[in-house]
Design a protein around this motif. Structure first.
Motif, PDB file in Angstrom:
ATOM      1  N   GLN A 193       0.821  -1.207   0.000  1.00  0.00           N
ATOM      2  CA  GLN A 193       0.000   0.000   0.000  1.00  0.00           C
ATOM      3  C   GLN A 193       0.855   1.257   0.000  1.00  0.00           C
ATOM      4  OE1 GLN A 193      -3.214   0.387  -0.238  1.00  0.00           O
ATOM      5  NE2 GLN A 193      -3.712  -1.782  -0.307  1.00  0.00           N
ATOM      6  N   ASP A 194       2.099   1.153   0.530  1.00  0.00           N
ATOM      7  CA  ASP A 194       2.929   2.348   0.640  1.00  0.00           C
ATOM      8  C   ASP A 194       3.469   2.807  -0.698  1.00  0.00           C
ATOM      9  OD1 ASP A 194       4.367   0.991   3.667  1.00  0.00           O
ATOM     10  OD2 ASP A 194       2.549   2.184   3.331  1.00  0.00           O
ATOM     11  N   ASN A 195       3.368   1.935  -1.695  1.00  0.00           N
ATOM     12  CA  ASN A 195       3.971   2.284  -2.974  1.00  0.00           C
ATOM     13  C   ASN A 195       2.898   2.908  -3.875  1.00  0.00           C
ATOM     14  OD1 ASN A 195       5.148   2.419  -5.450  1.00  0.00           O
ATOM     15  ND2 ASN A 195       6.054   0.382  -5.380  1.00  0.00           N
ATOM     16  N   PRO A 196       2.922   4.235  -4.020  1.00  0.00           N
ATOM     17  CA  PRO A 196       1.855   4.889  -4.816  1.00  0.00           C
ATOM     18  C   PRO A 196       1.884   4.483  -6.279  1.00  0.00           C
ATOM     19  CG  PRO A 196       3.558   6.478  -4.216  1.00  0.00           C
ATOM     20  CD  PRO A 196       3.880   5.211  -3.499  1.00  0.00           C
ATOM     21  N   GLU A 197       3.079   4.169  -6.766  1.00  0.00           N
ATOM     22  CA  GLU A 197       3.171   3.762  -8.176  1.00  0.00           C
ATOM     23  C   GLU A 197       2.442   2.456  -8.402  1.00  0.00           C
ATOM     24  OE1 GLU A 197       7.424   5.535  -9.654  1.00  0.00           O
ATOM     25  OE2 GLU A 197       6.947   3.440 -10.038  1.00  0.00           O
ATOM     26  N   ALA A 198       2.652   1.518  -7.462  1.00  0.00           N
ATOM     27  CA  ALA A 198       2.012   0.211  -7.628  1.00  0.00           C
ATOM     28  C   ALA A 198       0.501   0.355  -7.544  1.00  0.00           C
ATOM     29  CB  ALA A 198       2.526  -0.759  -6.574  1.00  0.00           C
ATOM     30  N   THR A 199       0.060   1.223  -6.633  1.00  0.00           N
ATOM     31  CA  THR A 199      -1.381   1.439  -6.504  1.00  0.00           C
ATOM     32  C   THR A 199      -1.960   2.003  -7.795  1.00  0.00           C
ATOM     33  OG1 THR A 199      -0.924   2.008  -4.217  1.00  0.00           O
ATOM     34  CG2 THR A 199      -3.145   2.440  -5.020  1.00  0.00           C
ATOM     35  N   ALA A 200      -1.201   2.950  -8.391  1.00  0.00           N
ATOM     36  CA  ALA A 200      -1.674   3.535  -9.652  1.00  0.00           C
ATOM     37  C   ALA A 200      -1.720   2.475 -10.738  1.00  0.00           C
ATOM     38  CB  ALA A 200      -0.775   4.697 -10.070  1.00  0.00           C
ATOM     39  N   GLU A 201      -0.706   1.591 -10.731  1.00  0.00           N
ATOM     40  CA  GLU A 201      -0.683   0.554 -11.762  1.00  0.00           C
ATOM     41  C   GLU A 201      -1.806  -0.444 -11.551  1.00  0.00           C
ATOM     42  OE1 GLU A 201       4.032   1.038 -12.383  1.00  0.00           O
ATOM     43  OE2 GLU A 201       3.293  -0.736 -11.356  1.00  0.00           O
ATOM     44  N   ASN A 202      -2.088  -0.761 -10.293  1.00  0.00           N
ATOM     45  CA  ASN A 202      -3.212  -1.657 -10.028  1.00  0.00           C
ATOM     46  C   ASN A 202      -4.502  -1.053 -10.521  1.00  0.00           C
ATOM     47  OD1 ASN A 202      -1.782  -3.689  -8.882  1.00  0.00           O
ATOM     48  ND2 ASN A 202      -2.005  -2.939  -6.795  1.00  0.00           N
ATOM     49  N   LYS A 203      -4.619   0.263 -10.312  1.00  0.00           N
ATOM     50  CA  LYS A 203      -5.821   0.964 -10.753  1.00  0.00           C
ATOM     51  C   LYS A 203      -5.917   0.903 -12.279  1.00  0.00           C
ATOM     52  CE  LYS A 203      -9.230   4.042 -10.038  1.00  0.00           C
ATOM     53  NZ  LYS A 203     -10.504   3.490  -9.764  1.00  0.00           N
ATOM     54  N   ALA A 204      -4.758   1.102 -12.932  1.00  0.00           N
ATOM     55  CA  ALA A 204      -4.748   1.069 -14.394  1.00  0.00           C
ATOM     56  C   ALA A 204      -5.138  -0.316 -14.886  1.00  0.00           C
ATOM     57  CB  ALA A 204      -3.367   1.449 -14.926  1.00  0.00           C
ATOM     58  N   ALA A 205      -4.610  -1.342 -14.209  1.00  0.00           N
ATOM     59  CA  ALA A 205      -4.953  -2.707 -14.604  1.00  0.00           C
ATOM     60  C   ALA A 205      -6.432  -2.971 -14.370  1.00  0.00           C
ATOM     61  CB  ALA A 205      -4.108  -3.713 -13.810  1.00  0.00           C
ATOM     62  N   GLN A 206      -6.950  -2.392 -13.303  1.00  0.00           N
ATOM     63  CA  GLN A 206      -8.362  -2.597 -13.007  1.00  0.00           C
ATOM     64  C   GLN A 206      -9.239  -1.954 -14.077  1.00  0.00           C
ATOM     65  OE1 GLN A 206     -10.243  -0.612  -9.580  1.00  0.00           O
ATOM     66  NE2 GLN A 206     -10.709  -2.614  -8.778  1.00  0.00           N
ATOM     67  N   VAL A 207      -8.871  -0.733 -14.486  1.00  0.00           N
ATOM     68  CA  VAL A 207      -9.642  -0.048 -15.535  1.00  0.00           C
ATOM     69  C   VAL A 207      -9.562  -0.830 -16.839  1.00  0.00           C
ATOM     70  CG1 VAL A 207      -9.777   2.023 -16.953  1.00  0.00           C
ATOM     71  CG2 VAL A 207      -9.423   2.214 -14.499  1.00  0.00           C
ATOM     72  N   THR A 208      -8.360  -1.331 -17.133  1.00  0.00           N
ATOM     73  CA  THR A 208      -8.194  -2.120 -18.353  1.00  0.00           C
ATOM     74  C   THR A 208      -9.101  -3.330 -18.323  1.00  0.00           C
ATOM     75  OG1 THR A 208      -5.895  -1.458 -18.430  1.00  0.00           O
ATOM     76  CG2 THR A 208      -6.538  -3.278 -19.837  1.00  0.00           C
ATOM     77  N   SER A 209      -9.132  -4.014 -17.198  1.00  0.00           N
ATOM     78  CA  SER A 209      -9.974  -5.215 -17.133  1.00  0.00           C
ATOM     79  C   SER A 209     -11.447  -4.841 -17.230  1.00  0.00           C
ATOM     80  CB  SER A 209      -9.680  -6.003 -15.866  1.00  0.00           C
ATOM     81  OG  SER A 209     -10.037  -5.249 -14.730  1.00  0.00           O
ATOM     82  N   MET A 210     -11.800  -3.634 -16.787  1.00  0.00           N
ATOM     83  CA  MET A 210     -13.182  -3.182 -16.935  1.00  0.00           C
ATOM     84  C   MET A 210     -13.599  -3.142 -18.393  1.00  0.00           C
ATOM     85  SD  MET A 210     -15.134  -2.619 -14.464  1.00  0.00           S
ATOM     86  CE  MET A 210     -15.002  -2.661 -12.695  1.00  0.00           C
ATOM     87  N   HIS A 211     -12.654  -2.766 -19.254  1.00  0.00           N
ATOM     88  CA  HIS A 211     -12.973  -2.692 -20.684  1.00  0.00           C
ATOM     89  C   HIS A 211     -13.361  -4.052 -21.226  1.00  0.00           C
ATOM     90  CE1 HIS A 211     -11.133   1.313 -20.742  1.00  0.00           C
ATOM     91  NE2 HIS A 211     -11.753   1.467 -21.885  1.00  0.00           N
ATOM     92  N   LEU A 212     -12.860  -5.110 -20.587  1.00  0.00           N
ATOM     93  CA  LEU A 212     -13.102  -6.438 -21.123  1.00  0.00           C
ATOM     94  C   LEU A 212     -14.498  -6.954 -20.866  1.00  0.00           C
ATOM     95  CD1 LEU A 212      -9.731  -8.002 -20.221  1.00  0.00           C
ATOM     96  CD2 LEU A 212     -10.627  -7.619 -22.493  1.00  0.00           C
ATOM     97  N   TYR A 213     -15.169  -6.387 -19.885  1.00  0.00           N
ATOM     98  CA  TYR A 213     -16.526  -6.859 -19.596  1.00  0.00           C
ATOM     99  C   TYR A 213     -17.440  -6.645 -20.796  1.00  0.00           C
ATOM    100  CZ  TYR A 213     -15.439  -7.792 -14.756  1.00  0.00           C
ATOM    101  OH  TYR A 213     -14.904  -8.311 -13.622  1.00  0.00           O
ATOM    102  N   PHE A 214     -17.141  -5.639 -21.581  1.00  0.00           N
ATOM    103  CA  PHE A 214     -17.972  -5.355 -22.752  1.00  0.00           C
ATOM    104  C   PHE A 214     -17.860  -6.465 -23.802  1.00  0.00           C
ATOM    105  CE2 PHE A 214     -20.613  -2.933 -25.366  1.00  0.00           C
ATOM    106  CZ  PHE A 214     -20.060  -2.768 -26.618  1.00  0.00           C
ATOM    107  N   PRO A 215     -16.658  -6.825 -24.276  1.00  0.00           N
ATOM    108  CA  PRO A 215     -16.601  -7.934 -25.239  1.00  0.00           C
ATOM    109  C   PRO A 215     -17.060  -9.260 -24.652  1.00  0.00           C
ATOM    110  CG  PRO A 215     -14.394  -7.173 -24.675  1.00  0.00           C
ATOM    111  CD  PRO A 215     -15.342  -6.191 -24.118  1.00  0.00           C
ATOM    112  N   CYS A 216     -16.846  -9.458 -23.359  1.00  0.00           N
ATOM    113  CA  CYS A 216     -17.361 -10.688 -22.738  1.00  0.00           C
ATOM    114  C   CYS A 216     -18.880 -10.718 -22.848  1.00  0.00           C
ATOM    115  CB  CYS A 216     -16.963 -10.763 -21.262  1.00  0.00           C
ATOM    116  SG  CYS A 216     -15.226 -11.156 -20.983  1.00  0.00           S
ATOM    117  N   GLY A 217     -19.500  -9.579 -22.576  1.00  0.00           N
ATOM    118  CA  GLY A 217     -20.955  -9.477 -22.679  1.00  0.00           C
ATOM    119  C   GLY A 217     -21.429  -9.707 -24.105  1.00  0.00           C
ATOM    120  N   ILE A 218     -20.668  -9.176 -25.057  1.00  0.00           N
ATOM    121  CA  ILE A 218     -21.045  -9.345 -26.461  1.00  0.00           C
ATOM    122  C   ILE A 218     -21.107 -10.825 -26.819  1.00  0.00           C
ATOM    123  CG2 ILE A 218     -20.257  -9.049 -28.831  1.00  0.00           C
ATOM    124  CD1 ILE A 218     -19.369  -6.310 -28.231  1.00  0.00           C
TER     125      ILE A 218
END
Lengths: 125, 175
Positions: free
Chosen positions: B118-143
């Motif tokens: 948690q102390d590493n802000p960069e890692a947190t930002a990257e986790n967030k970025a990965a989370q947003v990226t995975s959010m994009h995938l719900y759309f093609p999965c739904g399709i």
């Protein structure tokens, strides 16, 4: 005016990557449908759509400016003219079906040239 | 000749859709955001498969339906076919797209030292970025789920993007 004139909308459209329009129209319809399910209030949905449209518009205008080679518009009349004449040929035809309560509505919207709302449109220049 | 729009329109619309649901509506409820995004995809997949199968007879079995998704359906959407299809012949199918169009411009920087504290802000930002990226995938999965459902095959679809820009979609048939 810049020595190289602005590219025509057709030329730009021919040069960009293009995809199936049905995907675009159906996705937009599905988004509106889902917004109505999640937000329920039509006014709230419209507010969100407006915000989304605004955000998308900012991005599209960047691409438009990058690709069309127009010089900076001096006033808003020129802006409107430029958009009307050189606009990206990404027309989406939508007609709004206002049968409320009908679950399976079909939405088609016509995107006209965008008129900025905050500033008065100068007619005589 | 099918009508076309510039790809940036679709890209912008999808990005804006994900952003709206993840950041504005359900900022702290990724599950609800994912559910809505997947539902939007389901609707689109359902309608698209309807249009693309209008002129052909019903599929004889599940494999034929999946092959339709991998070839004709995928071509209509992404101008290419699924690159690899695997199955265990017991209701599990893995569809592999080695260059998934909708993620081709997403950059996901993998943290070099793998620090996810948690102390590493960069890692947190990257986790967030990965989370947003995975959010994009719900759309093609739904399709895909919507398309298969319209072909009479209820299923669950999930995605794996550990090898960007490749994307693996896993379809689990109900029976």
């Amino acid at each position: 005016m810049a020595p190289a004139g602005p590219r025509s909308g057709d030329a730009i459209f021919a040069s960009v990557e293009r995809v199936n329009a049905e995907l675009f129209t159906l996705t937009y319809g599905a988004i509106v449908r889902q917004l109505l399910t999640d937000l329920e209030e039509v006014e709230e949905v419209n507010k969100q759509l407006d915000q989304m449209g605004y955000n998308i518009g900012i991005r599209l205008i960047d691409e438009f400016l990058a690709k069309s080679n127009v010089s900076r518009c001096v006033d808003f009349k020129e802006t409107a003219e430029t958009i009307a004449k050189v606009s990206m040929k990404a027309e989406v035809t939508w007609i709004r079906d206002v049968l409320r309560g009908d679950d399976a509505f079909e939405l088609q919207v016509k995107l006209l040239k965008q008129v900025p709302e905050e500033y008065p449109y100068k007619d005589d220049e | 000749m099918a009508r076309e729009v510039s790809e940036s329109c679709v890209d912008s619309l999808l990005t804006e859709m994900v952003s709206t649901y993840c950041n504005r509506f359900y900022a702290n409820k990724p599950d609800l955001a994912a559910r809505s995004i997947e539902a939007i995809g389901y609707q689109v997949g359902h309608q698209l498969s309807e249009r693309y199968t209008m002129d052909r007879p019903r599929f004889s079995d599940h494999l034929e339906a999946i092959k339709f998704i991998c070839k004709d359906f995928w071509s209509e959407l992404f101008k290419k076919q699924i690159d690899n299809l695997k199955t265990n012949h017991r209701g599990t199918f893995v569809l592999q797209d080695s260059q998934f169009r909708w993620l081709s411009r997403v950059s996901v920087d993998l943290s070099e030292n793998g620090d996810v504290s948690q102390d590493n802000p960069e890692a947190t930002a990257e986790n967030k970025a990965a989370q947003v990226t995975s959010m994009h995938l719900y759309f093609p999965c739904g399709i895909i789920r919507g398309a298969l459902s319209n072909l009479g095959i209820p299923c669950a679809v999930s995605a794996d993007i550990s090898n960007l820009p490749a994307c693996e979609l896993l379809a689990l048939f109900a029976n």
